[in-house]
Design an enzyme around this catalytic site. Structure first.
Site, PDB file in Angstrom:
ATOM      1  N   ASN A  14       1.118   0.485  -0.409  1.00 53.79           N
ATOM      2  CA  ASN A  14       1.782   1.792  -0.409  1.00 53.79           C
ATOM      3  C   ASN A  14       0.842   2.783  -1.102  1.00 53.79           C
ATOM      4  OD1 ASN A  14       3.418   4.007  -0.697  1.00 53.79           O
ATOM      5  ND2 ASN A  14       4.936   3.008  -2.016  1.00 53.79           N
ATOM      6  N   LYS A  16       1.133   5.827  -1.360  1.00 57.89           N
ATOM      7  CA  LYS A  16       1.879   6.962  -1.926  1.00 57.89           C
ATOM      8  C   LYS A  16       1.169   8.278  -1.559  1.00 57.89           C
ATOM      9  CE  LYS A  16       3.863   3.900  -5.317  1.00 57.89           C
ATOM     10  NZ  LYS A  16       4.423   3.695  -6.642  1.00 57.89           N
ATOM     11  N   HIS A 100      12.423   3.730  -0.949  1.00 59.65           N
ATOM     12  CA  HIS A 100      11.597   3.527  -2.144  1.00 59.65           C
ATOM     13  C   HIS A 100      12.240   4.245  -3.332  1.00 59.65           C
ATOM     14  CE1 HIS A 100       8.275   3.740  -4.942  1.00 59.65           C
ATOM     15  NE2 HIS A 100       7.753   2.710  -4.297  1.00 59.65           N
ATOM     16  N   GLU A 102      11.049   5.976  -5.603  1.00 60.95           N
ATOM     17  CA  GLU A 102      10.597   7.356  -5.817  1.00 60.95           C
ATOM     18  C   GLU A 102      11.325   8.316  -4.886  1.00 60.95           C
ATOM     19  OE1 GLU A 102       6.404   6.520  -5.514  1.00 60.95           O
ATOM     20  OE2 GLU A 102       6.555   5.381  -7.382  1.00 60.95           O
ATOM     21  N   GLU A 172      12.090  -4.221  -5.857  1.00 61.27           N
ATOM     22  CA  GLU A 172      11.207  -3.515  -6.772  1.00 61.27           C
ATOM     23  C   GLU A 172      12.025  -2.975  -7.950  1.00 61.27           C
ATOM     24  OE1 GLU A 172       7.461  -1.898  -4.730  1.00 61.27           O
ATOM     25  OE2 GLU A 172       9.046  -0.478  -4.292  1.00 61.27           O
ATOM     26  N   GLY A 178       4.725   1.129 -11.365  1.00 57.85           N
ATOM     27  CA  GLY A 178       3.727   1.997 -11.973  1.00 57.85           C
ATOM     28  C   GLY A 178       3.688   1.962 -13.490  1.00 57.85           C
ATOM     29  N   SER A 218       4.073  -3.082 -10.184  1.00 59.57           N
ATOM     30  CA  SER A 218       2.923  -3.432 -11.027  1.00 59.57           C
ATOM     31  C   SER A 218       2.275  -4.761 -10.661  1.00 59.57           C
ATOM     32  CB  SER A 218       3.307  -3.415 -12.506  1.00 59.57           C
ATOM     33  OG  SER A 218       3.688  -2.103 -12.904  1.00 59.57           O
TER      34      SER A 218
HETATM   35  P1  PGA Z   1       3.056  -0.108  -8.302  1.00 54.14           P
HETATM   36  O1  PGA Z   1       3.966   0.500  -7.146  1.00 54.14           O
HETATM   37  O2  PGA Z   1       2.372  -1.316  -7.723  1.00 54.14           O
HETATM   38  O3  PGA Z   1       2.102   0.984  -8.673  1.00 54.14           O
HETATM   39  O4  PGA Z   1       3.970  -0.486  -9.418  1.00 54.14           O
HETATM   40  C1  PGA Z   1       4.722  -0.336  -6.307  1.00 54.14           C
HETATM   41  C2  PGA Z   1       5.550   0.508  -5.387  1.00 54.14           C
HETATM   42  O5  PGA Z   1       5.951   1.607  -5.773  1.00 54.14           O
HETATM   43  O6  PGA Z   1       5.817   0.105  -4.231  1.00 54.14           O
END
Ligand code: PGA
Length: 257
Positions: A14, A16, A100, A102, A172, A178, A218
């Site tokens: 991803n 982003k 997601h 976010e 997740e 993150g 992460s």
């Molecule tokens: P991250 O993000 O690996 O930076 O924690 C995972 C995600 O948002 O799918």
């Protein structure tokens, strides 16, 4: 490594809101040779919309598939700024991330919208990667399983006659995205088991056995072997670490076992 050999591990990148088409193609120039040997693992990269065409072209002849990060559920119309499922299908997109955290927390995406997106994608035979997960406050309140159960129930509630290969779920935990913190193997075990049982009751045992349930939050080369090696985990959804070709390739190698 999952406990059912019928499920091919999947590692999804991803990106982003990172990488222009120029930088995205450069990343793939570095990445694709590194992951070409891991035939037993399926990989997908989800760039921002403006890079889709360049990434689609760069992926010609590679086994890595094209993904997207969002979609609208309608076929077309007056929805300024939105992108329809058919537009993604025509570009060669195979999988689309929906729900997601976010999008849920920063842009107000609701469970009901996630459900409509799932159905919009299925009309074009696109595979949704349905993200679910609890916030830190919800975990502290002991609400983790109830939150994830609700998210799965609503998101997949309209699906009928699925064989399981057309759906991916990604667990997740919001507090792990993150942050450098990851769920413990016990936490992953508990939630993934619950999701699998829920899928069985919603869609039947055969379809549920084919649905890949990814872990995200992460994931990095240091923890990938542990997290993606858990019996209930069918791969990973990777954010930060996927912007580094070497790190993402190491995660794919860990998923290969
Ligand atoms: P991250 O993000 O690996 O930076 O924690 C995972 C995600 O948002 O799918």
């Amino acid at each position: 490594m999952n406990d059912d050999s019928s499920r091919t591990p999947l590692v999804a990148a991803n990106w982003k809101m990172n990488l222009t088409e120029t930088w995205g193609v450069r990343l793939l120039d570095d990445l694709l040779p590194r992951i070409a040997d891991h035939g037993g693992v399926e990989t997908v990269v989800a760039p921002p919309f403006p890079a889709l065409r360049a990434v689609a072209d760069r992926l010609q002849g590679a086994s890595t598939r094209l993904g997207a990060q969002n979609v609208h559920w309608e076929e077309k119309g007056a929805f300024t700024g939105e992108v329809a499922p058919g537009m993604l299908a025509e570009m060669g997109v195979a999988m689309v991330i929906v729900g997601h955290s976010e999008r849920r927390t920063l842009f107000g995406e609701t469970d009901d919208q996630v459900r409509r997106k799932v159905m919009g994608l299925r009309r074009h035979e696109l595979v949704p990667i349905v993200c679910v997960g609890e916030s830190e406050a919800e975990r502290d309140e002991g609400a983790t399983l109830a939150v994830v159960e609700r998210q799965v129930r609503i998101a997949l509630g309209d699906l009928r006659n699925v064989d399981g290969s057309e759906i991916v779920v990604a667990y997740e935990p919001v507090w792990a995205i993150g942050t450098g913190r990851t769920a413990t193997p016990e936490q992953v075990h508990e939630v993934h088991r619950m999701i699998r049982e829920q899928l069985e009751s919603m869609l039947g045992a055969e379809a549920a056995a084919r649905i890949r349930i990814l872990y995200g939050g992460s994931v990095n080369p240091g923890n990938a072997a542990t997290l993606l090696g858990l019996p209930e985990v069918d791969g990973g959804l990777v954010g930060g670490a996927c912007l580094d070709a070497g790190k993402f390739a190491d995660i794919v190698a860990a998923a290969a076992g």
